[in-house]
Design a protein around this motif. Structure first.
Motif, PDB file in Angstrom:
ATOM      1  N   ARG A  76       0.838  -1.208   0.000  1.00  0.00           N
ATOM      2  CA  ARG A  76       0.000   0.000   0.000  1.00  0.00           C
ATOM      3  C   ARG A  76       0.865   1.248   0.000  1.00  0.00           C
ATOM      4  O   ARG A  76       0.559   2.234  -0.692  1.00  0.00           O
ATOM      5  CB  ARG A  76      -0.927  -0.026   1.229  1.00  0.00           C
ATOM      6  N   ALA A  77       1.967   1.228   0.765  1.00  0.00           N
ATOM      7  CA  ALA A  77       2.846   2.394   0.822  1.00  0.00           C
ATOM      8  C   ALA A  77       3.589   2.609  -0.495  1.00  0.00           C
ATOM      9  O   ALA A  77       3.753   3.745  -0.954  1.00  0.00           O
ATOM     10  CB  ALA A  77       3.841   2.238   1.970  1.00  0.00           C
ATOM     11  N   PRO A  80       0.288   3.229  -3.919  1.00  0.00           N
ATOM     12  CA  PRO A  80      -0.971   3.717  -3.332  1.00  0.00           C
ATOM     13  C   PRO A  80      -2.205   3.455  -4.192  1.00  0.00           C
ATOM     14  O   PRO A  80      -3.307   3.294  -3.665  1.00  0.00           O
ATOM     15  CB  PRO A  80      -0.724   5.226  -3.179  1.00  0.00           C
TER      16      PRO A  80
END
Length: 222
Positions: A76-77, A80
């Motif tokens: 996710r980081a 995004p």
């Protein structure tokens, strides 16, 4: 949204080749969808994502090198805009909830129907949070049988009261105890007590975690 409404680039992250093959055949049948990468461990997943510019990953949590749910947070980081659909043999409710809180957009059990994979893909691509039918019995809420997680459905085996839903929505909106209390015509002390009950029921340990959870399941924003 129909299956042919969008072009979609998919990476399959699964360490069993036969499962990957079945998923690829299932997803490649949909017009506009294409499996552009396959990976059998965490290192290969990251390499594939760097090369493929994928829109969605179907992720097995049990792959070699996937260090629990932290891997979802890493994805996710780093990406995004990537949609993350978990497909796993782990049907523990706490794991389901933690995966969504970590950043997954959907969660399916491997014993779910094959056709539901496409349904889940369509939902997460549309910006919804999807929980497989076989797991929805552990996701109680007023909307009951919906395929996607309803805006007021807690990802917990313990249902919340109507008042607790109201408090949780206020927290998601960023309101303080005074604002929530004024709107609901209860005291700030009562709001605080409800917040403590919510944290206990949901196994969360701070207002920040509670806020993140509420936003993750679709509360807040009006």
């Amino acid at each position: 949204m129909s299956e042919a409404d969008t072009d979609l680039r998919i990476v399959l992250a699964e360490d069993h080749a036969v499962v990957r093959e079945g998923l690829r055949l299932l997803l490649d049948l949909v017009p506009g969808w294409k499996v552009v990468g396959e990976a059998g461990d965490a290192v290969a997943v990251l390499a594939s994502l760097r090369e493929c510019a994928a829109d969605l990953i179907v992720l097995d949590l049990g792959m070699p090198g996937v260090a629990g749910l932290s891997f979802i947070g890493e994805l996710r980081a780093a990406y995004p805009g990537l949609r993350i659909l978990v497909l796993t043999a782990n049907v523990d409710t706490r794991t389901l909830r933690a995966a969504l809180e970590a950043g997954a957009d959907g969660y399916l059990a491997k014993h779910d129907e094959a056709g539901e994979v496409r349904e889940a893909v369509r939902a997460v691509v549309a910006g919804e949070t999807y929980v497989g039918r076989s797991l929805r019995a552990a996701v109680p809420g007023p909307a009951g049988g919906a395929a996607t997680v309803p805006a007021n459905a807690a990802l917990s085996p313990i249902p919340l009261t109507e008042r607790e839903w109201q408090i949780l929505r206020g927290i998601a909106d960023g309101d303080g105890h005074q604002q929530i209390g004024a709107r609901l015509r209860i005291s700030p002390l009562t709001v605080r007590k409800h917040r403590e009950n919510l944290m206990r029921k949901l196994d969360l340990h701070s207002t920040a975690e509670l806020t993140a959870f509420a936003v993750r399941i679709g509360l807040g924003g009006g």
